[in-house]
Design an enzyme around this catalytic site. Structure first.
Site, PDB file in Angstrom:
ATOM      1  N   LYS A  88      -0.938  -3.301   2.311  1.00  0.00           N
ATOM      2  CA  LYS A  88      -0.089  -2.311   3.006  1.00  0.00           C
ATOM      3  C   LYS A  88       0.966  -2.863   3.784  1.00  0.00           C
ATOM      4  O   LYS A  88       1.451  -2.209   4.826  1.00  0.00           O
ATOM      5  CB  LYS A  88      -1.079  -1.438   3.875  1.00  0.00           C
ATOM      6  N   THR A  91       3.988  -4.545  -0.284  1.00  0.00           N
ATOM      7  CA  THR A  91       3.980  -5.201  -1.255  1.00  0.00           C
ATOM      8  C   THR A  91       4.780  -4.660  -2.592  1.00  0.00           C
ATOM      9  O   THR A  91       5.558  -5.203  -3.345  1.00  0.00           O
ATOM     10  CB  THR A  91       2.607  -5.188  -2.024  1.00  0.00           C
ATOM     11  N   HIS A 157      -2.756 -11.011  -3.001  1.00  0.00           N
ATOM     12  CA  HIS A 157      -3.154 -10.771  -1.696  1.00  0.00           C
ATOM     13  C   HIS A 157      -3.994 -11.744  -1.321  1.00  0.00           C
ATOM     14  O   HIS A 157      -4.501 -11.942   0.092  1.00  0.00           O
ATOM     15  CB  HIS A 157      -3.870  -9.398  -1.350  1.00  0.00           C
ATOM     16  N   SER A 189      -1.810   2.715   7.585  1.00  0.00           N
ATOM     17  CA  SER A 189      -1.262   2.790   6.102  1.00  0.00           C
ATOM     18  C   SER A 189      -2.370   2.688   5.152  1.00  0.00           C
ATOM     19  O   SER A 189      -2.612   3.472   4.514  1.00  0.00           O
ATOM     20  CB  SER A 189      -0.035   1.857   5.864  1.00  0.00           C
ATOM     21  N   TYR A 247       8.643  -6.804   7.365  1.00  0.00           N
ATOM     22  CA  TYR A 247       8.985  -5.351   6.653  1.00  0.00           C
ATOM     23  C   TYR A 247      10.043  -4.826   7.784  1.00  0.00           C
ATOM     24  O   TYR A 247      10.947  -4.351   7.202  1.00  0.00           O
ATOM     25  CB  TYR A 247       7.481  -4.542   6.979  1.00  0.00           C
ATOM     26  N   GLY A 319       6.884   5.330   4.529  1.00  0.00           N
ATOM     27  CA  GLY A 319       7.894   4.186   4.531  1.00  0.00           C
ATOM     28  C   GLY A 319       8.647   3.805   5.600  1.00  0.00           C
ATOM     29  O   GLY A 319       9.816   3.579   5.553  1.00  0.00           O
TER      30      GLY A 319
HETATM   31  P1  A3P Z   1       3.349   3.606   4.780  1.00  0.00           P
HETATM   32  O1  A3P Z   1       2.063   4.040   4.448  1.00  0.00           O
HETATM   33  O2  A3P Z   1       3.512   3.212   6.050  1.00  0.00           O
HETATM   34  O3  A3P Z   1       4.236   4.566   4.243  1.00  0.00           O
HETATM   35  P2  A3P Z   1       1.833  -1.792  -0.033  1.00  0.00           P
HETATM   36  O4  A3P Z   1       2.861  -1.787  -1.177  1.00  0.00           O
HETATM   37  O5  A3P Z   1       1.732  -3.294   0.304  1.00  0.00           O
HETATM   38  O6  A3P Z   1       0.480  -1.071  -0.543  1.00  0.00           O
HETATM   39  O7  A3P Z   1       2.315  -0.874   1.126  1.00  0.00           O
HETATM   40  C1  A3P Z   1       2.459   0.381   0.991  1.00  0.00           C
HETATM   41  C2  A3P Z   1       3.319   0.769   2.370  1.00  0.00           C
HETATM   42  O8  A3P Z   1       4.765   0.422   1.941  1.00  0.00           O
HETATM   43  C3  A3P Z   1       3.608   2.087   2.492  1.00  0.00           C
HETATM   44  O9  A3P Z   1       3.603   2.385   3.971  1.00  0.00           O
HETATM   45  C4  A3P Z   1       4.437   2.586   1.740  1.00  0.00           C
HETATM   46  O10 A3P Z   1       5.133   3.862   2.059  1.00  0.00           O
HETATM   47  C5  A3P Z   1       5.586   1.473   1.933  1.00  0.00           C
HETATM   48  N1  A3P Z   1       6.491   1.418   1.182  1.00  0.00           N
HETATM   49  C6  A3P Z   1       6.286   1.628  -0.294  1.00  0.00           C
HETATM   50  N2  A3P Z   1       7.498   1.421  -1.107  1.00  0.00           N
HETATM   51  C7  A3P Z   1       8.533   1.284  -0.007  1.00  0.00           C
HETATM   52  C8  A3P Z   1       9.932   0.772  -0.033  1.00  0.00           C
HETATM   53  N3  A3P Z   1      10.753   0.700  -1.361  1.00  0.00           N
HETATM   54  N4  A3P Z   1      10.451   0.624   1.093  1.00  0.00           N
HETATM   55  C9  A3P Z   1       9.965   0.707   2.253  1.00  0.00           C
HETATM   56  N5  A3P Z   1       8.309   1.140   2.362  1.00  0.00           N
HETATM   57  C10 A3P Z   1       7.912   1.212   1.092  1.00  0.00           C
END
Ligand code: A3P
Length: 353
Positions: A88, A91, A157, A189, A247, A319
């Site tokens: 989260k 990735t 991870h 998240s 991030y 996001g």
């Molecule tokens: P939120 O739950 O805060 O919205 P991961 O990919 O490590 O599982 O992380 C998921 C988090 O990254 C989520 O955060 C998701 O919305 C956000 N996310 C996914 N794609 C994104 C993007 N292109 N730009 C910014 N944040 C993104």
């Protein structure tokens, strides 16, 4: 004459395959019989239990098993690139950015694989990839990694210290891009995804439960702070091997950090590319707004292993930076900040806010 040589070659190949098969079996038995029962256990987030190995909490049936198999059987190449994150931390975004940056001369932006395959389909998730079709298939799965074209892109991870020595050795030539995120946003998240995806057969897992567990360090691949610190320290020692990103920085100044990413990956943008807006195109292609609205990321399930099958849409929620404010109390936030201060003290690392 020719055919007897062929026969010998075929026999040697067969012997080699048999040896590999025995070696896989040995790894599996050692792991099931000798190691797992000795490890400390706690209630898991995704799973019923997680086990502590070398200071980090891993799922016994997925990430821990993955780490063990990778140690024994993964063959790195000097061109391999690893996206290394805790859960989260963004990735999905990092995968998209690395893929788009590395392959920017191979595809048109209007007809890009990210638009049809999605970030997860383009980047094997190493920790569980080898079990994605079940245990019986894992030898074939790990062998299939050898057939991927270079540069191979992998996600993990796993903590830095749990990666195979053959990968982290300076002589491997492998490069690592680590993305971290403010732990309050990570906690929220993760908990929101679990609320939807956690097996209904497991006992309920409230935000208070998640908070308490997270603060004690009992988090998948955690303690979160230790996970981040390992990559941070290594990035200071070997800046050409590990690029450490936040991030929040990527959100605030994407141009700066995508250029830094391209430099690190050995693919700096040319003056002509910059003038033609290629960096902006990559940022737009990989943006939350773009990716979250694509059918490929909205519909269907992503299967990481027989036990980890999640809605593709769950990787795209808001996001945003700082959404934790809508879920955590002031007291909870203070507690996490205090842990961050204590854990990061003297390291030079601060979390983005
Ligand atoms: P939120 O739950 O805060 O919205 P991961 O990919 O490590 O599982 O992380 C998921 C988090 O990254 C989520 O955060 C998701 O919305 C956000 N996310 C996914 N794609 C994104 C993007 N292109 N730009 C910014 N944040 C993104």
């Amino acid at each position: 004459m020719g055919s007897s040589l062929e026969k010998k070659k075929e026999m040697r190949k067969q012997d080699h395959e048999n040896e590999e098969s025995i070696s896989f079996q040995k790894t599996y038995e050692k792991y099931m019989r000798d190691i797992i029962p000795t490890l400390p256990k706690e209630r898991g987030w995704w799973f019923e239990t997680i086990v502590q190995f070398n200071g980090f909490w891993l799922s016994p049936t997925n990430s821990f098993k993955g780490a063990i198999f990778l140690h024994h059987h993964f063959r790195p190449r000097p061109t391999d690139i690893f996206a290394c994150t805790s859960m989260k931390t963004g990735t999905t975004w990092l995968k998209a950015l690395i893929f788009a940056t590395i392959n920017r001369t191979n595809f048109e932006f209007s007809n890009h694989p990210l638009l049809t395959t999605g970030p997860h389909g383009l980047f094997p998730f190493l920790d569980t990839y080898i079990f994605r079709n079940g245990d019986d298939d894992c030898q074939d799965s790990i062998s299939s990694l050898d057939t991927l074209p270079s540069p191979r892109l992998f996600t993990t991870h796993l903590p830095y210290s749990s990666l195979p020595d053959s990968v982290t050795a300076s002589s491997s030539g492998c490069r690592f891009v680590c993305l971290c995120r403010n732990p309050k946003d990570v906690l929220v998240s993760m908990w929101l995804v679990l609320k939807k995806s956690r097996s209904k057969e497991l006992p309920s897992f409230s935000l208070d439960d998640a908070f308490e567990s997270f603060c004690r360090g009992v988090f998948q691949y955690g303690p979160y702070w230790d996970h981040v610190l390992e990559y941070w320290k290594e990035s200071l020692e070997s800046p050409n091997k590990i690029l450490f990103l936040k991030y929040e920085d990527l959100k605030n100044e994407p141009l700066v950090y995508v250029k830094r990413l391209a430099d690190f990956l050995g693919k700096p943008f040319s003056a002509e590319e910059e003038t033609n807006g290629v960096v902006e195109e990559i940022i737009r292609l990989c943006s939350f707004e773009n990716l979250s609205n694509l059918e490929v990321n909205k519909d269907g399930m992503e299967k990481f292993s027989p036990e980890i099958i999640v809605n593709k849409s769950s990787f795209f929620r808001k996001g945003q930076v700082g959404d934790w404010k809508n879920y955590l109390t002031e007291e909870m936030a203070k507690c996490i900040d205090q842990i961050s201060d204590d854990k990061l003290y003297g390291s030079g690392l601060t979390f983005g806010t």
